[in-house]
Enzyme design. Structure first.
Site, short mmCIF file in Angstrom:
data_model
loop_
_atom_site.label_atom_id
_atom_site.label_comp_id
_atom_site.label_asym_id
_atom_site.label_seq_id
_atom_site.Cartn_x
_atom_site.Cartn_y
_atom_site.Cartn_z
N GLY A 92 4.70 -2.88 -1.61
CA GLY A 92 5.73 -3.63 -0.93
C GLY A 92 5.88 -3.58 0.39
N CYS A 93 6.64 -4.31 0.91
CA CYS A 93 6.79 -4.94 2.49
C CYS A 93 6.89 -3.71 3.25
CB CYS A 93 7.50 -5.97 2.62
SG CYS A 93 9.45 -5.71 2.10
N TYR A 94 7.71 -2.86 2.95
CA TYR A 94 8.15 -1.51 3.65
C TYR A 94 6.98 -0.73 3.76
CZ TYR A 94 13.33 -2.52 4.52
OH TYR A 94 14.32 -3.29 4.94
#
Length: 342
Positions: A147-149
């Site tokens: 995921g981006c986070y």
């Protein structure tokens, strides 16, 4: 020339995948599929892309042409069975969704509050954060893109966890992302009037990406990691900054920490270590991550920061990077390094 399909091409990440693959020197995009937009013209959904007369086809494996690599940019819960079936057919599968990222059914349940539909698959997929996981390797056919986070948070602090500078417990991750990180689904809380002129924290005390961050950092540390994570929605289209604060396990000066980070990422073209805090505008439009860190002597902590484009290094760009590695191509083929803004 490897043939590819993008399933889930109607979303933000799917559109970025189409854009990158259309310009890729070694991958030919031969099919675009829509989760709920089959039959629509690409130009209706992504007028910024060339080849707008192309129609989105199905995502059913029995109805798409044979391809060597399939990218899945589908909503949570929509890719697990499809990903496993595609891998069983011998396709290289690059899954941008969250269904295959975690390593155990217990961790999956902690993140999503549900049982995984095929728990035996968990732990069988490469976690596609090449700068930290050293995966995928050539020949890989099962790749789960982070995921981006987690991408930003892990890139920020992983070198200091690996060096034993950052403590394994009590770590705090605060991150701010643009609105595209929430996807393209029509939701009242993501309307312009709800997002503009404000910054909104959400997921307090239990965001689904926390177990993923802990898993990735445990792979670096070789021991359990405990952290707290709070995401924030900012009124920008794209970009993400993660700030990670950790207690120091041993004394170190800021200069020594930056040298540690530089050594950890030496030879990794998509991570740049800076001596000042990075900004989202510097990485927008690129697959690059900018990272830095500084010591807070008063609090006895180290503060590590990473900035990425959430749709590129946080999604589509990282997916293409992983595909390049899995296919044995140049890691940077088809990927932008320079950002758009100064």
């Amino acid at each position: 020339m490897a043939t590819a399909a993008v399933l889930g091409a109607s979303g933000y990440a799917g559109g970025e995948l189409v854009r990158l693959l259309d310009g890729h020197p070694d991958i030919e995009l031969t099919h675009i599929g829509g989760h709920a937009s089959e039959g629509r013209r690409l130009g209706e959904l992504h007028p910024q892309l060339v080849g707008g007369d192309r129609r989105l086809g199905p995502i059913d494996l029995d109805r798409i042409p044979t391809v060597e690599i399939v990218f899945l940019a589908l909503p949570h819960g929509a890719s697990a069975l499809l990903a496993a079936a595609a891998a069983e057919r011998g396709m290289t599968v690059i899954d941008l969704g969250s269904d295959m990222r975690l390593d155990t059914p217990e961790r999956y349940h902690s993140a999503y509050g549900a049982e995984h539909p095929i728990p035996a698959e968990l732990g069988e997929w490469d976690y596609g954060l090449p700068e930290v996981s050293a995966k995928p390797q050539p020949g890989a056919i099962r790749v789960a893109v982070p995921g981006c986070y987690p991408t930003a948070a892990v890139l920020a602090i992983a070198p200091l966890v690996a060096a034993g500078i950052a403590a394994d417990t009590g770590m705090v991750v605060d991150a701010v992302s643009g609105a595209t990180g929430a996807g393209r689904a029509l939701r009242t809380d993501l309307l312009f009037g709800e997002v503009a002129e404000g910054v909104r924290p959400y997921g307090l005390g239990g965001h689904r990406h926390r177990p993923e961050m802990e898993m990735a950092l445990e792979g670096v540390a070789g021991r359990p990691v405990n952290l707290s994570f709070t995401p924030h929605l900012a009124p920008i289209q794209r970009g993400l900054v993660a700030t990670v604060t950790a207690t120091m396990s041993r004394a170190a000066a800021t200069g020594d920490i930056l040298e540690t980070m530089d050594a950890f990422y030496r030879g990794r073209r998509f991570v740049e270590v800076l001596d000042r805090p990075p900004q989202t505008r510097w990485v927008s439009g690129s697959n690059r991550a900018m990272v830095t860190a500084a010591v807070d002597e008063h609090a006895g902590t180290v503060i590590a920061v990473a900035a990425i484009d959430n749709l590129l290094k946080g999604a589509a760009g990282q997916a293409v990077q992983c595909a390049n590695l899995a296919l044995g191509l140049d890691e940077g083929a088809g990927l932008p390094v320079a950002g758009w803004m100064a």
